[in-house]
Write a protein that holds these residues in place. Sequence first.
Motif, PDB file in Angstrom:
ATOM      1  N   ALA A 112     -28.581   8.558  20.716  1.00  0.00           N
ATOM      2  CA  ALA A 112     -29.712   9.052  19.762  1.00  0.00           C
ATOM      3  C   ALA A 112     -29.494   8.309  18.297  1.00  0.00           C
ATOM      4  O   ALA A 112     -30.466   7.388  17.850  1.00  0.00           O
ATOM      5  CB  ALA A 112     -29.473  10.253  19.424  1.00  0.00           C
ATOM      6  N   GLU A 113     -28.548   7.182  18.366  1.00  0.00           N
ATOM      7  CA  GLU A 113     -28.845   6.700  16.781  1.00  0.00           C
ATOM      8  C   GLU A 113     -28.233   4.997  17.944  1.00  0.00           C
ATOM      9  O   GLU A 113     -28.032   4.740  18.466  1.00  0.00           O
ATOM     10  CB  GLU A 113     -27.193   7.261  16.572  1.00  0.00           C
ATOM     11  N   TRP A 114     -29.381   4.296  17.113  1.00  0.00           N
ATOM     12  CA  TRP A 114     -29.819   3.245  17.044  1.00  0.00           C
ATOM     13  C   TRP A 114     -29.820   2.399  15.685  1.00  0.00           C
ATOM     14  O   TRP A 114     -30.109   2.707  14.491  1.00  0.00           O
ATOM     15  CB  TRP A 114     -31.010   2.867  18.293  1.00  0.00           C
ATOM     16  N   HIS A 115     -29.281   0.993  15.759  1.00  0.00           N
ATOM     17  CA  HIS A 115     -29.329  -0.227  14.900  1.00  0.00           C
ATOM     18  C   HIS A 115     -30.312  -0.934  15.355  1.00  0.00           C
ATOM     19  O   HIS A 115     -30.978  -1.510  16.145  1.00  0.00           O
ATOM     20  CB  HIS A 115     -28.205  -0.247  13.553  1.00  0.00           C
ATOM     21  N   MET A 116     -31.256  -2.030  14.345  1.00  0.00           N
ATOM     22  CA  MET A 116     -32.252  -3.078  14.290  1.00  0.00           C
ATOM     23  C   MET A 116     -31.505  -3.789  13.579  1.00  0.00           C
ATOM     24  O   MET A 116     -31.082  -4.017  12.835  1.00  0.00           O
ATOM     25  CB  MET A 116     -32.979  -2.858  14.264  1.00  0.00           C
ATOM     26  N   LEU A 117     -31.834  -5.572  14.373  1.00  0.00           N
ATOM     27  CA  LEU A 117     -30.762  -6.572  14.050  1.00  0.00           C
ATOM     28  C   LEU A 117     -32.723  -7.588  13.976  1.00  0.00           C
ATOM     29  O   LEU A 117     -32.907  -7.702  15.538  1.00  0.00           O
ATOM     30  CB  LEU A 117     -29.518  -7.011  14.430  1.00  0.00           C
ATOM     31  N   LEU A 148     -32.142  -4.610  19.348  1.00  0.00           N
ATOM     32  CA  LEU A 148     -31.603  -3.229  18.999  1.00  0.00           C
ATOM     33  C   LEU A 148     -30.022  -3.480  19.692  1.00  0.00           C
ATOM     34  O   LEU A 148     -30.073  -3.653  20.206  1.00  0.00           O
ATOM     35  CB  LEU A 148     -32.528  -2.366  19.651  1.00  0.00           C
ATOM     36  N   ALA A 149     -29.580  -1.768  19.086  1.00  0.00           N
ATOM     37  CA  ALA A 149     -27.987  -1.481  19.415  1.00  0.00           C
ATOM     38  C   ALA A 149     -27.701  -0.202  18.957  1.00  0.00           C
ATOM     39  O   ALA A 149     -28.568   0.346  18.209  1.00  0.00           O
ATOM     40  CB  ALA A 149     -27.230  -2.679  18.650  1.00  0.00           C
TER      41      ALA A 149
END
Length: 282
Positions: A112-117, A148-149
């Motif tokens: 559910a938790e993501w981060h964008m680069l 996206l990771a």
Amino acid sequence: MTTNAHDWFTAAVEALAEPQGQRVWSIIVSFLGDMAQDDGAGISSAALTRVITPLGIKPEAIRVALHRLRKDGWTDSKRRGRGSVHFLTPHGRVQSAQVTPRIYDPTACTTAEWHMLIAAPPSGLELLDALSEGAPDGVIRVNRHTGLAPGPAPAPMSDLLIANARIEHVPTWLQEELFPAPLRQSCASLDAALAPHGTPPALDPLRRACLRTLLVHRWRRIVLRHPRLPVQFHPTDWTGESCRTKVFELLEQLPQPSLSELETAEPLPMTLDIPPPPDAAH
């Protein structure tokens, strides 16, 4: 072996065979990764031939594929008596170990938790390229400049804009880019092939090894060709989770035989007669 068990085995092998033909080197890698991944584990030429010739693979194709795998640094062999024993090299074991958790994970992704680069050329793109080529389930490329990771945002990295992200909507174009049509078709084919067989009868170690090899091979060629993503990223016609359930239900009913059992098993008749693709062994 009863007639019913033999018929069930034959029908299952025919159903699970690659529609486009068998790639012998890939089947050998699937077998070794499933049953001979440990340091010191190996299988004789005779036993390996007994496992995969019932899948419609000729002994000469096995020899050519083993030569290719040795040349590529995946396997090595040593003489034992009149024959040879084949085993994964340290490189081959490392490569297999990297993907084993992904192949044998029976659970769906629920991240559910993501981060964008977001990167700008040239140094930022080089860094994003390196991150994308790292862990199989690391950075997923959305486009040339964006990745996206899973998980929370890492420490700042030079030349990258990094932000925590909550996925509200995934457009169809991205779903279909992450799960392209040929992959969706391959998955649907395996899902359909697994549907009608039900609980297997009691099978001897060699037949279990044949089926495990074929099943792991088909599943491996699907699960390693897409990132691990939750359901909102899946196209509407993606059958991956249905297929995953069927794969692991069948694997659980096909206990892994020991290598010593395969060394002493009696040969089976060739079950399939499917011409391989032109580069099957090569």
